[in-house]
Enzyme design. Structure first.
Site, PDB file in Angstrom:
ATOM      1  N   LYS A  42      39.082  43.907  40.167  1.00 48.94           N
ATOM      2  CA  LYS A  42      39.189  43.043  39.005  1.00 48.94           C
ATOM      3  C   LYS A  42      39.083  41.572  39.372  1.00 48.94           C
ATOM      4  CE  LYS A  42      42.643  46.213  37.087  1.00 48.94           C
ATOM      5  NZ  LYS A  42      44.082  46.378  36.888  1.00 48.94           N
ATOM      6  N   ASP A 101      38.861  38.315  53.229  1.00 47.98           N
ATOM      7  CA  ASP A 101      39.934  38.102  54.202  1.00 47.98           C
ATOM      8  C   ASP A 101      39.504  38.772  55.516  1.00 47.98           C
ATOM      9  OD1 ASP A 101      42.318  38.009  55.612  1.00 47.98           O
ATOM     10  OD2 ASP A 101      43.571  38.800  54.009  1.00 47.98           O
TER      11      ASP A 101
HETATM   12  P1  IMP Z   1      39.707  42.170  52.912  1.00 44.15           P
HETATM   13  O1  IMP Z   1      39.182  43.577  52.799  1.00 44.15           O
HETATM   14  O2  IMP Z   1      40.783  42.053  53.977  1.00 44.15           O
HETATM   15  O3  IMP Z   1      38.615  41.144  53.134  1.00 44.15           O
HETATM   16  O4  IMP Z   1      40.473  41.843  51.591  1.00 44.15           O
HETATM   17  C1  IMP Z   1      39.821  41.546  50.468  1.00 44.15           C
HETATM   18  C2  IMP Z   1      40.577  41.962  49.216  1.00 44.15           C
HETATM   19  O5  IMP Z   1      42.004  41.892  49.370  1.00 44.15           O
HETATM   20  C3  IMP Z   1      40.225  40.985  48.128  1.00 44.15           C
HETATM   21  O6  IMP Z   1      39.117  41.451  47.389  1.00 44.15           O
HETATM   22  C4  IMP Z   1      41.500  40.906  47.325  1.00 44.15           C
HETATM   23  O7  IMP Z   1      41.492  41.894  46.328  1.00 44.15           O
HETATM   24  C5  IMP Z   1      42.593  41.187  48.302  1.00 44.15           C
HETATM   25  N1  IMP Z   1      43.202  39.936  48.823  1.00 44.15           N
HETATM   26  C6  IMP Z   1      43.121  39.468  50.098  1.00 44.15           C
HETATM   27  N2  IMP Z   1      43.798  38.323  50.228  1.00 44.15           N
HETATM   28  C7  IMP Z   1      44.296  38.025  49.013  1.00 44.15           C
HETATM   29  C8  IMP Z   1      45.101  36.936  48.504  1.00 44.15           C
HETATM   30  O8  IMP Z   1      45.468  35.980  49.207  1.00 44.15           O
HETATM   31  N3  IMP Z   1      45.403  36.985  47.186  1.00 44.15           N
HETATM   32  C9  IMP Z   1      45.020  38.003  46.361  1.00 44.15           C
HETATM   33  N4  IMP Z   1      44.279  39.032  46.788  1.00 44.15           N
HETATM   34  C10 IMP Z   1      43.929  39.056  48.111  1.00 44.15           C
END
Ligand code: IMP
Ligand code: MG
Length: 172
Positions: A42, A101
């Site tokens: 979302k 992230d």
């Molecule tokens: P990744 O797979 O570690 O790159 O994380 C990405 C997903 O984690 C994003 O699409 C977000 O849904 C969630 N996410 C990561 N960091 C944050 C944050 O600081 N705030 C809110 N959602 C986050």
């Protein structure tokens, strides 16, 4: 967890200005292409809605949703909850994310999208968290780089809340 006050990291004005800049760049980059903008739900819905209204060239919109198992975020399974509904083979896809992230979510989505054989895939992320994961090369358009803090607002949630804030912030 009790939430304290929120530090504003990027104001509504800063976001609107940056979104307009990104859209100008996309107008140039996708000129003459069959552009499909694919939002990752979302979190990306607010960023995407502002972005597409700033892009002047014709485009189609689509969405997908992935879920990762909360209890084991780093090693857990990412699963496609629902997928795009229109054919993207031979089209130019702009994938729109809220935040990158570790890059795990993005890598998973890209791998999935590549099986559909689009002409090209570019990635736009509102935020890029500099955590040393070294996945910046995967993101073609970055709104803002953020410190390694949990951020909320402008689509990003904490336990489902705060998506509707018009700015991006972090808990104090
Ligand atoms: P990744 O797979 O570690 O790159 O994380 C990405 C997903 O984690 C994003 O699409 C977000 O849904 C969630 N996410 C990561 N960091 C944050 C944050 O600081 N705030 C809110 N959602 C986050
Ligand atoms: Mg997300």
């Amino acid at each position: 967890m009790k939430k304290g006050e929120i530090d504003v990291l990027f104001t509504q004005e800063q976001i609107q200005k940056r979104v307009a800049e990104l859209a100008r760049q996309m107008d140039d980059d996708f000129m003459g292409r069959e552009l499909i903008v694919v939002g990752v739900l979302k979190g990306a819905f607010i960023f995407m809605s502002d972005l597409v209204r700033n892009i002047k060239i014709p485009l189609a919109c689509d969405f997908l949703r992935v879920a990762s198992y909360e209890h084991d975020k780093n090693t857990g399974v990412i699963r496609m909850e629902f997928d795009t509904t229109q054919p993207i083979t031979g089209k130019d896809v702009l994938l729109v994310e809220d935040i990158v992230d570790s890059g795990r979510t993005l890598r998973h989505i890209l791998k999935h999208m590549e099986t559909k054989e689009p002409r090209s895939i570019k990635v736009a992320s509102l935020l890029y968290k500099e955590t040393g994961a070294g996945v910046k090369k995967l993101v073609d358009y970055i709104g803002f780089e953020t410190p390694n803090k949990y951020v909320i607002g402008y689509g990003l949630d904490s336990e489902g809340i705060y998506r509707s804030l018009p700015y991006i912030g972090a808990f104090k």
